[in-house]
Design a protein around this motif. Structure first.
Motif, mmCIF file in Angstrom:
data_model
loop_
_atom_site.group_PDB
_atom_site.id
_atom_site.type_symbol
_atom_site.label_atom_id
_atom_site.label_comp_id
_atom_site.label_asym_id
_atom_site.label_seq_id
_atom_site.Cartn_x
_atom_site.Cartn_y
_atom_site.Cartn_z
ATOM 1 N N UNK A 139 29.055 9.055 0.924
ATOM 2 C CA UNK A 139 29.720 8.321 -0.142
ATOM 3 C C UNK A 139 28.765 7.384 -0.856
ATOM 4 N N UNK A 140 27.993 6.628 -0.076
ATOM 5 C CA UNK A 140 27.006 5.723 -0.663
ATOM 6 C C UNK A 140 25.924 6.476 -1.427
ATOM 7 N N UNK A 141 25.607 7.671 -0.988
ATOM 8 C CA UNK A 141 24.534 8.446 -1.606
ATOM 9 C C UNK A 141 24.807 8.756 -3.067
ATOM 10 N N UNK A 142 26.062 8.680 -3.489
ATOM 11 C CA UNK A 142 26.393 8.952 -4.879
ATOM 12 C C UNK A 142 25.776 7.978 -5.860
ATOM 13 N N UNK A 143 25.325 6.816 -5.373
ATOM 14 C CA UNK A 143 24.671 5.842 -6.241
ATOM 15 C C UNK A 143 23.213 6.198 -6.531
ATOM 16 N N UNK A 144 22.695 7.174 -5.801
ATOM 17 C CA UNK A 144 21.272 7.497 -5.891
ATOM 18 C C UNK A 144 21.053 8.812 -6.634
ATOM 19 N N UNK A 145 19.978 8.856 -7.384
ATOM 20 C CA UNK A 145 19.520 10.127 -7.939
ATOM 21 C C UNK A 145 18.666 10.856 -6.910
ATOM 22 N N UNK A 146 17.931 10.071 -6.102
ATOM 23 C CA UNK A 146 17.140 10.648 -5.027
ATOM 24 C C UNK A 146 17.124 9.691 -3.847
ATOM 25 N N UNK A 147 17.404 10.212 -2.679
ATOM 26 C CA UNK A 147 17.350 9.410 -1.461
ATOM 27 C C UNK A 147 16.044 9.714 -0.731
ATOM 28 N N UNK A 148 15.297 8.663 -0.412
ATOM 29 C CA UNK A 148 14.044 8.831 0.314
ATOM 30 C C UNK A 148 14.181 8.479 1.797
ATOM 31 N N UNK A 149 14.996 7.482 2.098
ATOM 32 C CA UNK A 149 15.094 7.001 3.475
ATOM 33 C C UNK A 149 16.544 6.666 3.822
ATOM 34 N N UNK A 150 16.985 7.146 4.983
ATOM 35 C CA UNK A 150 18.289 6.798 5.543
ATOM 36 C C UNK A 150 18.050 6.260 6.944
ATOM 37 N N UNK A 151 18.445 5.015 7.175
ATOM 38 C CA UNK A 151 18.347 4.433 8.504
ATOM 39 C C UNK A 151 19.724 3.920 8.912
ATOM 40 N N UNK A 152 20.240 4.451 10.004
ATOM 41 C CA UNK A 152 21.552 4.081 10.512
ATOM 42 C C UNK A 152 21.361 3.405 11.868
ATOM 43 N N UNK A 153 22.037 2.277 12.062
ATOM 44 C CA UNK A 153 21.923 1.526 13.315
ATOM 45 C C UNK A 153 23.311 1.126 13.786
ATOM 46 N N UNK A 154 23.678 1.559 14.973
ATOM 47 C CA UNK A 154 24.976 1.239 15.524
ATOM 48 C C UNK A 154 24.880 0.215 16.644
ATOM 49 N N UNK A 155 25.941 -0.559 16.823
ATOM 50 C CA UNK A 155 26.043 -1.490 17.940
ATOM 51 C C UNK A 155 27.221 -1.066 18.796
ATOM 52 N N UNK A 156 26.939 -0.762 20.062
ATOM 53 C CA UNK A 156 27.976 -0.372 21.008
ATOM 54 C C UNK A 156 28.125 -1.482 22.031
ATOM 55 N N UNK A 157 29.297 -2.093 22.048
ATOM 56 C CA UNK A 157 29.553 -3.159 23.018
ATOM 57 C C UNK A 157 29.634 -2.564 24.414
ATOM 58 N N UNK A 158 29.007 -3.221 25.391
ATOM 59 C CA UNK A 158 29.027 -2.679 26.746
ATOM 60 C C UNK A 158 30.429 -2.635 27.332
ATOM 61 N N UNK A 159 31.363 -3.386 26.734
ATOM 62 C CA UNK A 159 32.754 -3.343 27.175
ATOM 63 C C UNK A 159 33.584 -2.325 26.386
ATOM 64 N N UNK A 160 32.921 -1.540 25.562
ATOM 65 C CA UNK A 160 33.615 -0.575 24.692
ATOM 66 C C UNK A 160 32.985 0.802 24.811
ATOM 67 N N UNK A 161 32.653 1.178 26.033
ATOM 68 C CA UNK A 161 31.991 2.471 26.248
ATOM 69 C C UNK A 161 32.971 3.617 26.417
ATOM 70 N N UNK A 162 34.280 3.338 26.300
ATOM 71 C CA UNK A 162 35.283 4.384 26.444
ATOM 72 C C UNK A 162 35.704 4.567 27.891
ATOM 73 N N UNK A 163 36.441 5.649 28.142
ATOM 74 C CA UNK A 163 36.936 5.940 29.478
ATOM 75 C C UNK A 163 35.903 6.646 30.334
ATOM 76 N N UNK A 164 36.324 7.125 31.509
ATOM 77 C CA UNK A 164 35.398 7.799 32.423
ATOM 78 C C UNK A 164 34.710 9.017 31.805
ATOM 79 N N UNK A 165 35.448 9.793 31.012
ATOM 80 C CA UNK A 165 34.847 10.978 30.397
ATOM 81 C C UNK A 165 33.749 10.596 29.416
ATOM 82 N N UNK A 166 33.989 9.539 28.624
ATOM 83 C CA UNK A 166 32.973 9.091 27.668
ATOM 84 C C UNK A 166 31.746 8.564 28.393
#
Length: 356
Positions: A139-166
């Motif tokens: 969606x954000x890429x629509x603002x660009x004529x050309x994308x050179x770099x994409x950097x994605x960084x997520x934060x996972x809380x240690x209390x939010x790791x999901x259930x046993x399967x996750x």
């Protein structure tokens, strides 16, 4: 629809959340909650209404189900360890979606899909939030004529790791490799050691030590946008929500660099946030995939191998994210819930929604 959606792991966090969204969107859609614990599955089914509960055995080709059972799709919210869920779907020509394979584990799944390419539509959705991050970036890429770099960084809380399967999925994937997978100067390559260590900046400015990881978002974004430099990192630690005294939250920072339509340099930084952690977003990403595979929205999906960005419109995903309480902020921490561009273009369709 007379046949039921079989949700393997339907009593777990991702499965139950997905089922709840599908029930909200389609009150008459039959659902089958499948799990190892029949009591838990029945509790989820009873809360949903118009749902049944069954036990499954992933070691069996028939999943331990009755031959008379009819389904409209197979949804694997747990690791399909023997690929019997996939085989069950292919044998019956049913759409199939999985979220637990990861980049390092998809080889058997891709091979099985390739050997029977005409058997059923198969959606690989082992992306962050089952593909929602990819859709947000597009969606954000629509603002660009050309994308050179994409950097994605997520934060996972240690209390939010999901259930046993996750937790088991995370342990399995991390045991496979400690290296990260990136696209650098147009080449896909592996990085390890210090090269894979990065700083991840939370929405409140807190800096956490992060790690570049091997994840399907990287090839999806690289191929969809043509960006020669793509990476995905995440940090595990206390989330911004808990630092404020609330529950564990989840966030993803998206940094883009390229040129705009006038040829001028353009940089963009946004945070995708949810105050209730990763579960609502993962469930939404999966529900959007199921909706699409069932033909409840959009054109029929043909047999073959698919990824979320090939099937789901980013603008529509933006609408659904706003409905469940997700917010998008820029670097000044201003919440953005702007107008929704309803175009169906898979790359530029949601640029107005995401880039206020």
């Amino acid at each position: 629809m007379e046949h039921s959606v079989l949700i393997m792991g339907g009593s777990g966090q991702a499965g139950a959340g997905t089922a709840a969204l599908l029930r909200r969107w389609y009150p008459k859609l039959p659902l089958t909650i499948a799990g190892r614990d029949l009591g838990r599955a029945r509790r989820v089914a009873d809360e949903l209404g118009d749902a049944t509960a069954v036990t499954i055995d992933l070691r069996r080709g028939d999943l331990g189900l009755q031959e008379a059972d009819d389904h409209s799709a197979v949804v694997a919210t747990v690791w399909d360890s023997h690929l019997n869920g996939l085989r069950y779907a292919q044998d019956r020509g049913l759409p199939y979606v999985s979220i637990s394979s990861g980049l390092v584990d998809i080889g058997p799944e891709v091979t099985a899909a390739g050997l029977r390419a005409g058997a059923a539509p198969i959606l690989l959705a082992s992306h962050w939030y089952a593909g929602l991050v990819v859709l947000a970036v597009l969606g954000l890429a629509g603002e660009f004529d050309r994308l050179d770099t994409i950097e994605v960084s997520g934060v996972l809380d240690e209390q939010d790791s999901g259930g046993p399967a996750a937790a088991a999925d995370m342990a399995r994937l991390l045991a496979a490799t400690s290296a990260g997978h990136v696209r650098r100067d147009g080449v896909f390559e592996w990085v390890s050691g210090p090269d894979a260590q990065v700083a991840v900046t939370s929405v409140d400015g807190t800096v956490l030590p992060g790690q570049i990881v091997p994840i399907l978002d990287v090839p999806s974004l690289a191929v969809a946008t043509g960006a020669p430099n793509v990476r995905f990192a995440f940090a595990i630690g206390e989330s911004a929500g808990r630092r404020r005294g609330g529950p564990a939250s989840t966030e993803v920072k998206i940094d883009l660099e390229g040129v705009d339509r006038t040829g001028a340099p353009l940089r963009m930084s946004r945070h995708l946030l949810h105050s209730e952690g990763q579960r609502p977003l993962t469930a939404l990403g999966l529900a959007l995939g199921v909706e699409r595979l069932l033909g409840l929205r959009g054109d029929p999906v043909p047999p073959g191998l698919h990824t979320p960005e090939a099937l789901i419109d980013p603008g529509y995903a933006a609408e659904r994210m706003a409905e469940i309480g997700a917010t998008f902020t820029d670097s000044a921490d201003r919440e953005s819930r702007s107008r929704v561009n309803r175009t169906s273009n898979a790359i530029t369709g949601a640029s107005d929604t995401w880039s206020q």
